[in-house]
Design a protein around this motif. Structure first.
Motif, PDB file in Angstrom:
ATOM      1  N   GLN A  38       0.831  -1.216   0.000  1.00  0.00           N
ATOM      2  CA  GLN A  38       0.000   0.000   0.000  1.00  0.00           C
ATOM      3  C   GLN A  38       0.859   1.257   0.000  1.00  0.00           C
ATOM      4  OE1 GLN A  38      -2.627  -0.494   3.420  1.00  0.00           O
ATOM      5  NE2 GLN A  38      -4.219  -1.107   1.976  1.00  0.00           N
ATOM      6  N   GLY A  39       2.164   1.085  -0.110  1.00  0.00           N
ATOM      7  CA  GLY A  39       3.065   2.239  -0.125  1.00  0.00           C
ATOM      8  C   GLY A  39       4.504   1.778  -0.236  1.00  0.00           C
ATOM      9  N   GLY A  40       5.431   2.729  -0.093  1.00  0.00           N
ATOM     10  CA  GLY A  40       6.851   2.372  -0.098  1.00  0.00           C
ATOM     11  C   GLY A  40       7.421   2.258  -1.499  1.00  0.00           C
ATOM     12  N   LEU A  41       8.468   1.464  -1.623  1.00  0.00           N
ATOM     13  CA  LEU A  41       9.208   1.398  -2.890  1.00  0.00           C
ATOM     14  C   LEU A  41       9.333  -0.012  -3.464  1.00  0.00           C
ATOM     15  CD1 LEU A  41      12.384   3.642  -2.256  1.00  0.00           C
ATOM     16  CD2 LEU A  41      10.109   4.363  -2.895  1.00  0.00           C
ATOM     17  N   PHE A  42       8.901  -1.038  -2.700  1.00  0.00           N
ATOM     18  CA  PHE A  42       9.235  -2.402  -3.104  1.00  0.00           C
ATOM     19  C   PHE A  42       8.039  -3.332  -3.111  1.00  0.00           C
ATOM     20  CE2 PHE A  42      12.811  -0.706  -0.603  1.00  0.00           C
ATOM     21  CZ  PHE A  42      13.754  -0.644  -1.612  1.00  0.00           C
ATOM     22  N   LEU A  43       8.164  -4.375  -3.909  1.00  0.00           N
ATOM     23  CA  LEU A  43       7.305  -5.543  -3.694  1.00  0.00           C
ATOM     24  C   LEU A  43       8.133  -6.801  -3.839  1.00  0.00           C
ATOM     25  CD1 LEU A  43       6.590  -6.539  -6.727  1.00  0.00           C
ATOM     26  CD2 LEU A  43       4.813  -4.813  -6.568  1.00  0.00           C
ATOM     27  N   TRP A  44       7.551  -7.903  -3.452  1.00  0.00           N
ATOM     28  CA  TRP A  44       8.280  -9.153  -3.209  1.00  0.00           C
ATOM     29  C   TRP A  44       7.586 -10.268  -3.948  1.00  0.00           C
ATOM     30  CZ3 TRP A  44      12.762 -10.255  -0.931  1.00  0.00           C
ATOM     31  CH2 TRP A  44      12.980 -11.480  -0.300  1.00  0.00           C
ATOM     32  N   LEU A  45       8.354 -11.030  -4.661  1.00  0.00           N
ATOM     33  CA  LEU A  45       7.788 -12.061  -5.523  1.00  0.00           C
ATOM     34  C   LEU A  45       8.306 -13.434  -5.115  1.00  0.00           C
ATOM     35  CD1 LEU A  45       6.651 -10.982  -8.593  1.00  0.00           C
ATOM     36  CD2 LEU A  45       8.302 -12.696  -9.191  1.00  0.00           C
ATOM     37  N   LYS A  46       7.419 -14.423  -5.199  1.00  0.00           N
ATOM     38  CA  LYS A  46       7.838 -15.796  -4.891  1.00  0.00           C
ATOM     39  C   LYS A  46       7.619 -16.663  -6.116  1.00  0.00           C
ATOM     40  CE  LYS A  46       7.227 -16.738  -0.056  1.00  0.00           C
ATOM     41  NZ  LYS A  46       6.272 -17.050   0.940  1.00  0.00           N
TER      42      LYS A  46
END
Ligand SMILES: Cc1ncc(COP(=O)(O)O)c(C=O)c1O
Length: 406
Positions: free
Chosen positions: A332-340
């Protein structure tokens, strides 16, 4: 006689190792690569003109003072401004509780110097911020990892680990790096209650909290801890809170801060004196000039618009291109996302093939203090244009598809 330098290095310096991942990431510095690897803000939203005006004003009105040494604690008007901005209902921060540091990265190092003895247990999220591990590794701690999910640090897992008597808990509750997830209010409350019960301090790292694209702001862990203690005196606290202007104004200024009880601030000040005496005076004056009178809040609104769009484009590109079996967080904010990716895949291999296709991300293994997980990857969405995001995600998805078992 020529000095064999490696025999002269301290045990501490010998514990500083260049990681395989850092070496790999050098490959992403080629100019024609689409890189989702760094954690860089978008340079096109830096408030260059505001800094230009502020620099001119500071030098014209306060030149000699801004070019002089200053107190280790930091420039008082800036500390007062930060105290004001960080105060929340029931959590009143005073300037005396604020120490200006040269980036939050320095705050992490000062915390290492001040708190960690060789062999101390530290509770960290799994995964966590790589830079914190790098700052602390030379002090020789042992990491105990706490699992995380879409609601952040798993407080169910925490109590068992608190019984081991850790020195502190390190947590990035809001738009976590690298996960992008945010700790729910319930979990935040459980965290401060449990930490209080076991007498374990919390190091709250909050560089991204102001970059919210949607949803309600949540109280910081520091504010909740204060509430638990009756909500009166922010100087009596179980939490050392860190934040920075790196992601909201400009990382090149290296202006960040710690909020903590006076006895902690005093020790951190002593540690900082031996490190760099003080954060550059002129950068503090200029940052104060830029941040005051509502500019910071207006500027944050602008960058949030840009980053929200980039996050949306990245999520849409994942929806469109990623094959079944790949999952990701929806920050919902920030700079990153994470993928699996599926467990049989190794994202270091994917990284090597992706770089050949001129696109990069960070393999997730470096964010796991115990190096245990091989099938994760971190994506930054702030530093690429929407067109680059679509193209880059498409290229990576093709690399992943090729490696998938049918
Ligand atoms: C969680 C976290 N802490 C600290 C830092 C360091 O920030 P600064 O630029 O203030 O040193 C970063 C930078 O990416 C970060 O992600």
């Amino acid at each position: 006689m020529e000095t064999p330098w490696e025999y002269r290095f301290s045990c501490r310096a010998q514990a500083m190792k260049s990681s395989v991942i850092r070496e790999l990431l050098k490959l992403t510095e080629q100019p024609d690569i689409i890189s989702f690897a760094g954690g860089l803000p978008a340079p096109e939203v830096f408030p260059v003109e505001a800094f230009q005006r502020a620099s001119k004003k500071v030098l014209a009105e306060n030149g000699p003072k801004a070019l002089q040494y200053g107190p280790t604690e930091g420039y008082l008007p800036l500390r007062q401004l930060i105290a004001e901005k960080c105060s929340q209902p029931g959590y009143q921060v005073q300037a005396e509780n604020v120490l200006i540091t040269s980036g939050s990265q320095q705050a992490l190092d000062l915390i290492g110097m001040t708190f960690i003895n060789r062999g101390d247990y530290l509770l960290v999220e799994s995964p966590t911020y790589l830079g914190a591990l790098q700052a602390w590794n030379p002090y020789g701690p042992q990491y105990v990892t706490i699992s995380t999910d879409d609601d952040g640090l798993d407080t169910g897992d925490l109590e068992k680990q608190l019984r081991k008597g850790p020195k502190f808990i390190y947590v990035i509750p809001t738009f976590q790096n690298p996960l992008g997830v945010t700790m729910s209010l319930k979990r935040r409350e459980e965290l401060v209650t449990l930490a209080d019960r076991y007498g374990v301090p919390i190091m709250e790292d909050d560089p991204y909290g102001k970059l919210r694209f949607e949803g309600e702001d949540l109280p910081t862990v520091a504010a909740l801890d204060n509430k638990l203690r009756g909500g009166k005196d922010s100087t009596v606290s179980n939490v050392v809170y860190m934040s920075t202007f790196s992601k909201t104004l400009a990382p090149g200024m290296r202006i960040a801060w710690v909020i903590a009880p006076p006895e902690v601030i005093n020790k951190l000040v002593m540690a900082k004196q031996g490190t760099d005496l003080q954060t550059p005076t002129i950068n503090q004056y200029i940052t104060y000039e830029v941040a005051k009178d509502g500019f910071l809040e207006e500027h944050i609104k602008k960058i949030v618009e840009v980053y929200r769009e980039r996050r949306n484009v990245m999520l849409e590109a994942f929806d469109e291109y990623m094959p079944e079996g790949v999952t990701w967080t929806r920050p919902q904010g920030g700079l990153f996302l994470w993928l699996k990716v599926p467990e049989y895949m190794d994202t270091v291999d994917i990284f090597k093939d992706a770089v050949e296709q001129k696109v990069a991300f960070v393999p997730g293994i470096s964010f796991h203090a115990d190096g245990s997980v091989h099938n994760t990857m971190r994506f930054n969405f702030s530093n690429s244009t929407p067109e680059m995001i679509v193209e880059g995600v498409n290229r990576i998805s093709m690399v992943i598809k090729k490696k998938m078992k049918r």
